[in-house]
Design a protein around this motif. Structure first.
Motif, short mmCIF file in Angstrom:
data_model
loop_
_atom_site.label_atom_id
_atom_site.label_comp_id
_atom_site.label_asym_id
_atom_site.label_seq_id
_atom_site.Cartn_x
_atom_site.Cartn_y
_atom_site.Cartn_z
N LYS A 35 61.54 38.10 32.98
CA LYS A 35 62.84 37.91 33.34
C LYS A 35 62.77 36.72 34.20
O LYS A 35 63.93 36.20 34.74
N ARG A 37 62.24 37.15 37.28
CA ARG A 37 62.91 37.69 38.41
C ARG A 37 62.19 37.80 39.84
O ARG A 37 60.98 37.82 39.75
N SER A 121 68.03 44.95 33.70
CA SER A 121 68.53 44.47 32.52
C SER A 121 67.64 43.20 31.89
O SER A 121 66.85 42.75 32.44
N ASN A 123 67.55 40.68 30.67
CA ASN A 123 68.04 39.36 30.64
C ASN A 123 67.06 38.54 31.45
O ASN A 123 66.72 38.80 32.44
N SER A 129 74.01 39.98 31.40
CA SER A 129 73.39 41.36 31.01
C SER A 129 73.41 41.34 29.56
O SER A 129 74.70 41.05 28.69
#
Ligand code: AMP
Ligand code: MG
Length: 293
Positions: A35, A37, A121, A123, A129
């Motif tokens: 991700k 993230r 999520s 994405n 999302s």
């Protein structure tokens, strides 16, 4: 794939999630990497059954009532954590976000797996999302090995997240479970998510010991610790190696635990060696900068 520590995209009733073994720091590190993230943004943990609640959290009677009322369903509870959940999943916080999905495909997978799944999520970080398997494909193609197509998501927006306090509920993210539904159980207020969602804070999980980042660390004084990526640690009073095989995923998985051990060692200074900022390395460095701030 889940048993092998790999991430799999799964449908939930809210949005598609990117799921991995929540009890394995290495498996969870794959989610952050795919991700892109930041490691300061914690994951939501999805339970196979409500029995798991007190194995990974410390639920108050109010929390248990909410779980029994709304689960399986789109309500995420932020509760005090147990030690069984790895630091990478909670971003080093003392709370953990938990829910149980009502999607029949997700339920079948998590129950067959038999352990909690971490699943944010599916994405890339900061993007919209995904609510279908095709959306996930356009977000994560080439980054993950499997998407399980369960059709479009029923809710299409992310779960309501509430921080369960002693006698009040703090909404951190509005969602399919409404304020009116929650107010039947306790007073509701909207607090800044920054209080418990460290992603928005400039400094987070900073060790009490002063930490600096250097590309070529050299010990300064007798009680200097090293958070090492490639250095031998010679001359340092304590060294933690993030990954002996130069694996950034392994380094990410070890980051919080290593910092914690150094912080507990009674040092005057921790020097973190700069890591390559490629792949998940950029997220590790972002995290180290927060620790140094
Ligand atoms: P996502 O699953 O991608 O929708 O993101 C999960 C959301 O849950 C993020 O906004 C996190 O900041 C939030 N979250 C997860 N764990 C916690 C926690 N322990 N405390 C507060 N927020 C959390
Ligand atoms: Mg998200």
């Amino acid at each position: 794939m889940l048993r092998g520590g790999l991430p799999v995209a799964l449908p939930t009733e809210t949005v598609y999630g990117l799921a991995a073994d929540a009890l394995s720091p290495e498996a969870s590190a794959h989610i952050f990497e795919a991700k892109e993230r930041p490691l300061s943004d914690p994951l939501i943990v999805h339970l196979p059954s409500i029995d798991w609640l007190s194995r990974i959290a410390v639920p108050s009677p109010l929390a248990i009532t909410l779980a029994e009322t709304f689960w399986p369903g789109p309500l995420t509870l932020v509760l005090p954590r147990q030690a069984s959940i790895p630091d990478i999943v909670t971003a080093g916080q003392d709370t953990v976000a938990i829910r149980m999905s009502a999607h029949p495909v997700f339920q079948e997978v998590v129950q067959t797996f038999g352990k909690p799944l971490a699943a944010p999520s599916a994405n890339r970080f900061g993007r919209i999302s995904p609510t279908s398997a095709a959306h996930v494909m356009s977000e994560l193609e080439g980054r993950i090995g499997l998407i399980l197509d369960g059709g479009p998501c029923i809710h299409g927006i992310e779960s309501t997240i509430i921080h369960v306090l002693e006698d009040r509920l703090q909404v951190l993210r509005p969602g399919p479970i409404t304020e009116a539904e929650l107010r039947a159980f306790a007073p509701v207020f909207y607090g800044p998510a920054g209080v418990t969602a460290p992603g928005g804070l400039k400094s987070h999980y900073a060790p009490r010991t002063k930490l600096v980042i250097e590309q070529k660390p050299r010990p300064r004084g007798p009680r200097t610790g090293l958070l090492s990526w490639s250095q031998s640690g010679e001359g340092f009073s304590q060294t933690e190696f993030l990954s002996r095989s130069n694996d950034l995923r392994e380094a990410a998985a070890n980051l919080y635990g290593s910092m914690r051990r150094l912080d507990e060692a009674g040092l005057d200074l921790i020097i973190a060696e700069g890591l390559p900022e490629s792949g998940i390395g950029a997220a590790i460095m972002e995290r180290l900068r927060k620790a140094a701030a």
